[in-house]
Design an enzyme around this catalytic site. Structure first.
Site, short mmCIF file in Angstrom:
data_model
loop_
_atom_site.label_atom_id
_atom_site.label_comp_id
_atom_site.label_asym_id
_atom_site.label_seq_id
_atom_site.Cartn_x
_atom_site.Cartn_y
_atom_site.Cartn_z
CB THR A 7 -0.95 0.03 1.23
OG1 THR A 7 -1.71 1.25 1.20
CG2 THR A 7 -0.19 -0.02 2.54
CG ASN A 9 -3.73 5.27 2.96
OD1 ASN A 9 -3.36 5.63 4.06
ND2 ASN A 9 -4.92 5.57 2.46
CG ASP A 65 -9.41 -1.41 -3.50
OD1 ASP A 65 -8.31 -0.98 -3.86
OD2 ASP A 65 -10.50 -0.95 -3.88
CB SER A 66 -11.05 0.66 2.00
OG SER A 66 -9.88 1.43 1.89
CG PHE A 140 -7.00 8.01 6.40
CD1 PHE A 140 -7.13 7.04 7.39
CD2 PHE A 140 -7.23 7.63 5.08
CE1 PHE A 140 -7.48 5.74 7.06
CE2 PHE A 140 -7.57 6.33 4.74
CZ PHE A 140 -7.69 5.38 5.74
CE1 TYR A 142 -14.66 11.22 0.31
CE2 TYR A 142 -13.28 9.26 0.41
CZ TYR A 142 -13.85 10.29 -0.31
OH TYR A 142 -13.61 10.39 -1.66
P1 ITT Z 1 -3.54 2.00 -1.58
O1 ITT Z 1 -2.12 2.31 -1.96
O2 ITT Z 1 -3.64 0.99 -0.46
O3 ITT Z 1 -4.42 1.62 -2.75
P2 ITT Z 1 -5.36 4.26 -1.40
O4 ITT Z 1 -5.49 5.41 -0.44
O5 ITT Z 1 -5.26 4.54 -2.87
O6 ITT Z 1 -4.10 3.35 -0.93
P3 ITT Z 1 -7.82 2.80 -1.89
O7 ITT Z 1 -7.57 2.73 -3.35
O8 ITT Z 1 -8.29 1.56 -1.18
O9 ITT Z 1 -6.53 3.27 -1.08
O10 ITT Z 1 -8.83 4.01 -1.64
C1 ITT Z 1 -9.56 4.07 -0.53
C2 ITT Z 1 -9.94 5.51 -0.28
O11 ITT Z 1 -11.16 5.49 0.49
C3 ITT Z 1 -8.91 6.20 0.61
O12 ITT Z 1 -7.94 6.89 -0.14
C4 ITT Z 1 -9.79 7.16 1.43
O13 ITT Z 1 -10.05 8.33 0.69
C5 ITT Z 1 -11.08 6.35 1.56
N1 ITT Z 1 -11.02 5.57 2.82
C6 ITT Z 1 -10.74 4.25 2.95
N2 ITT Z 1 -10.72 3.87 4.23
C7 ITT Z 1 -10.97 4.99 4.93
C8 ITT Z 1 -11.06 5.27 6.31
O14 ITT Z 1 -10.85 4.33 7.23
N3 ITT Z 1 -11.34 6.51 6.67
C9 ITT Z 1 -11.54 7.49 5.77
N4 ITT Z 1 -11.45 7.32 4.46
C10 ITT Z 1 -11.17 6.08 4.03
#
Ligand code: ITT
Length: 184
Positions: A7, A9, A65-66, A140, A142
């Site tokens: 990831t 993130n 993925d979230s 972080f 939302y």
């Molecule tokens: P990866 O490198 O792991 O893909 P990413 O941030 O791009 O990191 P995702 O593609 O899974 O991750 O996108 C998920 C987005 O959804 C993330 O960037 C946030 O904007 C939002 N999100 C996911 N989980 C969250 C949480 O616990 N609280 C707030 N926002 C969240």
């Protein structure tokens, strides 16, 4: 035991470590930036990314993925949550929902774990609602606009431990841990 988390993130890594470190798992972050396909479900996105990583790095790993899904917006931003966050942010979501009383929303997370042999998926979900204004500076994404069911505070107003207790990521991690520890 070492667990490689693919990831970019850092917040996801912090949340995963809070759950996994006390159990003796060392979470090592690897940023490989796998492609995220446009698909309807998080499962499809996670599976595609996991297969891509497996082809390049055959040692065990997991990724996640979230997304944030707002009912009245037909699930938007959903699988596009990261992109929408970068472009219009949570203020953009609040603007889209001005004057709308139905605030139901959910976070979902899907973990894909490659055990060196096959890929397993674990899912977590938390239901709640979109606040009328942003509150709190923790977490972080939302988090400042999401209030989980049974609470009056947003995720951003909670400590990381509290958020993890019932967040989508916390729940997906719990099923992942059950699998690691008990094989189910
Ligand atoms: P990866 O490198 O792991 O893909 P990413 O941030 O791009 O990191 P995702 O593609 O899974 O991750 O996108 C998920 C987005 O959804 C993330 O960037 C946030 O904007 C939002 N999100 C996911 N989980 C969250 C949480 O616990 N609280 C707030 N926002 C969240």
């Amino acid at each position: 035991m070492e667990l490689h988390f693919i990831t970019g993130n850092d917040n996801k890594v912090k949340e995963a470590r809070k759950k996994l470190s006390p159990l003796g798992y060392e979470v090592i972050q690897k940023d490989m930036d796998p492609p995220e396909i446009q698909a309807d479900s998080l499962e499809e996105v996670a599976m595609f990314s996991a297969e891509w990583v497996r082809e390049r790095s055959p040692t065990p790993f997991f990724l996640e993925d979230s997304g944030f899904f707002v009912d009245v917006l037909n699930g938007f931003p959903g699988v596009y949550s990261a992109y929408v966050f970068k472009t219009i942010g949570y203020m953009g979501i609040l603007r889209l929902m001005e004057g709308i009383e139905d605030r139901d929303a959910r976070f979902m997370a899907v973990i894909a774990y490659y055990d060196g042999n096959e890929i397993h998926l674990f899912r977590g979900e938390v239901l709640g609602r979109v606040s009328y204004e942003p509150r709190g500076d923790g977490g972080f994404g939302y988090d400042p606009i999401f209030i989980p069911d049974g609470e009056s505070r947003t995720f951003a107003e909670m400590s990381p431990e509290e958020k993890n207790m019932f967040s989508h990521r916390g729940r997906a991690l719990e099923s992942f841990i059950r699998y690691l520890e008990e094989g189910v």
